[in-house]
Scaffold this motif. Structure first.
Motif, PDB file in Angstrom:
ATOM      1  N   VAL A 199      45.808  81.531 -15.803  1.00  0.00           N
ATOM      2  CA  VAL A 199      46.931  82.193 -15.131  1.00  0.00           C
ATOM      3  C   VAL A 199      47.159  81.601 -13.745  1.00  0.00           C
ATOM      4  N   ILE A 200      46.076  81.335 -13.019  1.00  0.00           N
ATOM      5  CA  ILE A 200      46.207  80.776 -11.671  1.00  0.00           C
ATOM      6  C   ILE A 200      46.794  79.365 -11.729  1.00  0.00           C
ATOM      7  N   PHE A 201      46.421  78.598 -12.753  1.00  0.00           N
ATOM      8  CA  PHE A 201      46.892  77.210 -12.848  1.00  0.00           C
ATOM      9  C   PHE A 201      48.332  77.133 -13.339  1.00  0.00           C
ATOM     10  N   PHE A 202      48.640  77.866 -14.426  1.00  0.00           N
ATOM     11  CA  PHE A 202      49.969  77.752 -15.024  1.00  0.00           C
ATOM     12  C   PHE A 202      50.984  78.723 -14.433  1.00  0.00           C
ATOM     13  N   GLY A 203      50.525  79.773 -13.736  1.00  0.00           N
ATOM     14  CA  GLY A 203      51.453  80.766 -13.197  1.00  0.00           C
ATOM     15  C   GLY A 203      52.502  80.184 -12.270  1.00  0.00           C
ATOM     16  N   PRO A 204      52.107  79.425 -11.216  1.00  0.00           N
ATOM     17  CA  PRO A 204      53.119  78.862 -10.312  1.00  0.00           C
ATOM     18  C   PRO A 204      54.083  77.895 -11.007  1.00  0.00           C
ATOM     19  N   LEU A 205      53.676  77.307 -12.125  1.00  0.00           N
ATOM     20  CA  LEU A 205      54.558  76.385 -12.839  1.00  0.00           C
ATOM     21  C   LEU A 205      55.542  77.118 -13.745  1.00  0.00           C
ATOM     22  N   LEU A 206      55.061  78.139 -14.429  1.00  0.00           N
ATOM     23  CA  LEU A 206      55.880  78.812 -15.437  1.00  0.00           C
ATOM     24  C   LEU A 206      56.720  79.942 -14.864  1.00  0.00           C
ATOM     25  N   LEU A 207      56.247  80.600 -13.798  1.00  0.00           N
ATOM     26  CA  LEU A 207      56.975  81.754 -13.268  1.00  0.00           C
ATOM     27  C   LEU A 207      58.365  81.385 -12.747  1.00  0.00           C
ATOM     28  N   GLY A 242      64.245  81.591 -13.586  1.00  0.00           N
ATOM     29  CA  GLY A 242      65.504  80.869 -13.738  1.00  0.00           C
ATOM     30  C   GLY A 242      66.143  81.095 -15.097  1.00  0.00           C
ATOM     31  N   TYR A 243      65.310  81.115 -16.140  1.00  0.00           N
ATOM     32  CA  TYR A 243      65.848  81.372 -17.482  1.00  0.00           C
ATOM     33  C   TYR A 243      66.414  82.781 -17.571  1.00  0.00           C
ATOM     34  N   TYR A 244      65.729  83.751 -16.979  1.00  0.00           N
ATOM     35  CA  TYR A 244      66.217  85.132 -16.997  1.00  0.00           C
ATOM     36  C   TYR A 244      67.558  85.249 -16.276  1.00  0.00           C
ATOM     37  N   ARG A 245      67.692  84.565 -15.140  1.00  0.00           N
ATOM     38  CA  ARG A 245      68.955  84.626 -14.401  1.00  0.00           C
ATOM     39  C   ARG A 245      70.086  83.964 -15.185  1.00  0.00           C
ATOM     40  N   ARG A 246      69.793  82.851 -15.847  1.00  0.00           N
ATOM     41  CA  ARG A 246      70.831  82.198 -16.656  1.00  0.00           C
ATOM     42  C   ARG A 246      71.266  83.077 -17.814  1.00  0.00           C
ATOM     43  N   VAL A 247      70.309  83.744 -18.429  1.00  0.00           N
ATOM     44  CA  VAL A 247      70.636  84.624 -19.552  1.00  0.00           C
ATOM     45  C   VAL A 247      71.489  85.796 -19.090  1.00  0.00           C
ATOM     46  N   ARG A 248      71.146  86.368 -17.914  1.00  0.00           N
ATOM     47  CA  ARG A 248      71.918  87.505 -17.407  1.00  0.00           C
ATOM     48  C   ARG A 248      73.316  87.087 -16.969  1.00  0.00           C
ATOM     49  N   ALA A 249      73.459  85.871 -16.449  1.00  0.00           N
ATOM     50  CA  ALA A 249      74.754  85.434 -15.929  1.00  0.00           C
ATOM     51  C   ALA A 249      75.654  84.837 -16.994  1.00  0.00           C
TER      52      ALA A 249
END
Length: 359
Positions: free
Chosen positions: A12-20, A25-32
């Motif tokens: 989680v510590i390694f991949f979190g900053p990359l995936l979050l 961004g994907y959530y914002r694109r989906v909402r917009a």
């Protein structure tokens, strides 16, 4: 085989900053997406109500099956006995808890198998039904229990695949909405298949001999019951997520596909026709008013009255002060003058160019 918490934390510590950030961004694109494509939120269509209701109902049934009242009995937990207890003592305790102090046929079958420690370890891995009813399984070949358990292991996953196909098919929701729902059939089916393979791999690679070192009841790893709860919960989550995605897509809140060029042309044509109809109706109404002497008189009297009201309103002190305040303080008069001067120069230069061409 459980994954250590330290390993999970490190991942989680390694991949979190990359995936979050990508997830946000994907959530914002989906909402917009609906706003970008000019789509408005609409009511949930009736055919989609049936599809979503089936998915939620199936998810609720799988969650209910995780409750202890619907789980198979663990005789070690029921009798509060350790794994190494003699079989006679174990089943005497179990008989005392049965109605009329009588063991069932399944209890007697387990009693015959519990003569060896290996059978008890396989009982904790595959559950009471497999160990009690398998006609060809032996403790010398632990894989035989896995082969016998495969139908019961894969049955809920196959059933869920059928539910996903039904919920996204035109047979249930009709041809009008089947195209939008079919977009999510493949991802949901892949998720269900992946859950089935992970479940099978988890059961097949479990080290059932680890319980041999457990000397107390609290040290036993009741793998079969843990895997059962995990299996049904994962299936319920897949169905619930699919129902939410279908709801958001059907109401055009998210996960919408942009309208095709043909649909956009048809929508623009309908808008132009509607505007043309309103203009024609307005022209007919105006022509009718002008041709009728009484209506023409009423119209002229109405506009004369409106003009008089406007003049009186513009002469009031509050209105005059408000207009002056807007002109002096709020409007950029210099900017307006520059825009007007630029527009005039552009018109004059265009006119001069035309004269030169003509000359």
């Amino acid at each position: 085989m459980a994954i250590p918490w330290g390993t999970i934390k490190s991942l989680v510590i390694f991949f979190g900053p990359l995936l979050l950030p990508k997830a946000i961004g994907y959530y914002r694109r989906v909402r917009a997406a609906p706003r970008i494509h000019g789509l408005k939120v609409r009511d949930l269509p009736a055919p989609m109500v049936r599809s979503i209701a089936i998915l939620i109902a199936v998810a609720a049934v799988f969650l209910l099956r995780t409750l202890p009242i619907f789980s198979p009995e663990n005789i070690f937990k029921t009798t509060q006995s350790r794994l190494q207890i003699p079989a006679d003592v174990l089943f005497n305790r179990l008989s005392a808890l049965r109605p009329s102090n009588t063991l069932t046929a399944a209890d007697l079958a387990l009693r015959a198998k519990f003569a060896s420690l290996e059978s008890r370890l396989l009982y904790l891995q595959h559950g009471p039904s497999v160990v009690a009813t398998c006609p060809f399984c032996t403790s010398d070949d632990p894989r035989s229990y896995l082969y016998y358990a495969l139908p019961d292991l894969l049955a809920p996953h196959l059933f869920n695949l059928i539910i996903i196909a039904l919920a996204t098919s035109s047979l249930l929701i009709g041809r009008t909405h089947s195209a939008s729902a079919a977009r999510f059939r493949a991802p949901a089916s892949l998720a269900a298949v992946a859950a089935a393979f992970l479940d099978l791999y988890w059961v097949a690679t479990y080290n059932h001999t680890a319980n041999a070192r457990a000397l107390r009841l609290g040290q036993l790893d009741t793998f079969f019951w843990t895997a059962r709860i995990t299996r049904y919960t994962l299936i319920a989550v897949i169905d619930y997520v699919l129902s939410m995605v279908l709801y958001l897509s059907a109401t055009q809140r998210a996960f919408v596909s942009p309208p095709s060029a043909v649909d956009r042309v048809e929508a623009a044509t309908r808008g132009v026709r509607a505007a043309l109809g309103v203009a024609n109706a307005s022209g007919v109404l105006k022509n009718t008013v002008l041709r009728d002497e009484e209506l023409r008189g009423r119209s002229m009297a109405y506009w004369a009255h409106e003009v008089q009201l406007m003049r009186e309103m513009m002469e009031e002190r509050e209105v005059v002060e408000g207009v002056n305040d807007a002109l002096l303080n709020r409007l950029d008069m210099r900017g307006i003058e520059r825009d007007a001067e630029g527009w005039a120069k552009a018109v004059m230069s265009a006119g001069a160019g035309k004269e030169e061409v003509v000359g």
